[in-house]
Design a protein around this motif. Structure first.
Motif, PDB file in Angstrom:
ATOM      1  N   THR A 151      44.178  44.704  41.112  1.00  0.00           N
ATOM      2  CA  THR A 151      44.237  45.170  42.494  1.00  0.00           C
ATOM      3  C   THR A 151      44.641  44.030  43.422  1.00  0.00           C
ATOM      4  O   THR A 151      45.552  44.180  44.246  1.00  0.00           O
ATOM      5  N   LEU A 152      43.981  42.895  43.286  1.00  0.00           N
ATOM      6  CA  LEU A 152      44.276  41.770  44.177  1.00  0.00           C
ATOM      7  C   LEU A 152      45.660  41.181  43.935  1.00  0.00           C
ATOM      8  O   LEU A 152      46.234  40.566  44.842  1.00  0.00           O
ATOM      9  N   ALA A 179      44.407  36.833  49.038  1.00  0.00           N
ATOM     10  CA  ALA A 179      44.380  38.233  48.585  1.00  0.00           C
ATOM     11  C   ALA A 179      43.102  38.967  48.993  1.00  0.00           C
ATOM     12  O   ALA A 179      43.168  40.145  49.356  1.00  0.00           O
ATOM     13  N   THR A 180      41.958  38.302  48.944  1.00  0.00           N
ATOM     14  CA  THR A 180      40.712  38.996  49.308  1.00  0.00           C
ATOM     15  C   THR A 180      40.730  39.412  50.779  1.00  0.00           C
ATOM     16  O   THR A 180      40.309  40.517  51.114  1.00  0.00           O
ATOM     17  N   THR A 216      38.820  42.716  39.299  1.00  0.00           N
ATOM     18  CA  THR A 216      39.545  42.785  40.574  1.00  0.00           C
ATOM     19  C   THR A 216      40.973  42.270  40.453  1.00  0.00           C
ATOM     20  O   THR A 216      41.760  42.422  41.388  1.00  0.00           O
ATOM     21  N   GLU A 268      48.441  35.891  49.218  1.00  0.00           N
ATOM     22  CA  GLU A 268      47.269  35.044  49.498  1.00  0.00           C
ATOM     23  C   GLU A 268      47.011  34.968  50.997  1.00  0.00           C
ATOM     24  O   GLU A 268      47.962  34.984  51.774  1.00  0.00           O
ATOM     25  N   TYR A 281      43.265  42.280  51.146  1.00  0.00           N
ATOM     26  CA  TYR A 281      42.710  43.531  50.623  1.00  0.00           C
ATOM     27  C   TYR A 281      41.712  44.118  51.619  1.00  0.00           C
ATOM     28  O   TYR A 281      41.732  45.320  51.900  1.00  0.00           O
ATOM     29  N   TYR A 285      35.353  42.466  45.801  1.00  0.00           N
ATOM     30  CA  TYR A 285      36.712  42.232  46.273  1.00  0.00           C
ATOM     31  C   TYR A 285      36.777  41.313  47.484  1.00  0.00           C
ATOM     32  O   TYR A 285      37.745  40.589  47.661  1.00  0.00           O
TER      33      TYR A 285
END
Length: 182
Positions: free
Chosen positions: A158-159, A166-167, A155, A164, A170, A144
């Motif tokens: 969830t993402l 997004a990683t 992923t 943005e 998260y 992730y």
């Protein structure tokens, strides 16, 4: 008294947990964990499903699993029975490896979906095994937050709940630095 049947429908998502019998170890080393993940992939060829997150702790497992056309009981029966046979043979044990029936909590909201993902990824931190979730090798967290590929999980769902980048959002959500989600 009969067990209460589990609720299931196509595309149902669950937080599945399974514990070692009398809280004993399910995994002794890297080979055990890799074998479990390999057996999961084998079960998935028979019973397709989507794994959103996982964590393999020493004496229990967490899976955030989305079904497609099969009840999770089929996936878990194949996975757990094959892994128990492997484990008992490899370590010269007899008897039950797992404690009772697997637990499956149905996830019906986006909020709970994200809380389960966070909970699973923070499990090694909460157990005081590691200081930070990315240090733990046996969870899906690094897939992730980095470019590290993990063929066991997806992923994307969830993402998709995070703006943005997004990683980064998260990671901030899991590590408690920001709770903003879209």
């Amino acid at each position: 008294m009969a067990r209460k049947p589990r609720v299931w429908f196509p595309s149902a998502v669950y937080h599945i947990t399974k514990r070692g019998n009398r809280r004993s170890a399910l995994f002794y080393d890297k080979q055990d964990r890799l074998t479990y993940l390999s057996m999961f992939e084998e079960a998935r060829t028979f019973f397709p499903c989507i794994l959103h997150s996982y964590c393999l702790m020493t004496n229990h497992i967490h899976l955030q699993l989305e079904t497609i056309e099969h009840h999770p009981q089929h996936i878990m029966k194949m996975l757990n029975s094959r892994y128990a046979v492997y484990f008992n043979r490899r370590h010269s044990y007899e008897g039950h490896l797992f404690q009772g029936r697997y637990r499956a909590e149905l996830i019906l909201s986006t909020d709970y979906f994200l809380k389960v993902s966070k909970y699973i990824h923070l499990n090694p931190v909460e157990a005081n095994i590691v200081k930070s979730p990315e240090i733990y090798d046996w969870s899906s967290y690094n897939a992730y937050i980095s470019s590290q590929d993990n063929p066991h999980i997806s992923t994307s769902r969830t993402l998709s709940y995070f703006p943005e980048p997004a990683t980064e959002k998260y990671r901030a959500y899991v590590e408690g630095k920001n709770t903003l989600i879209h």
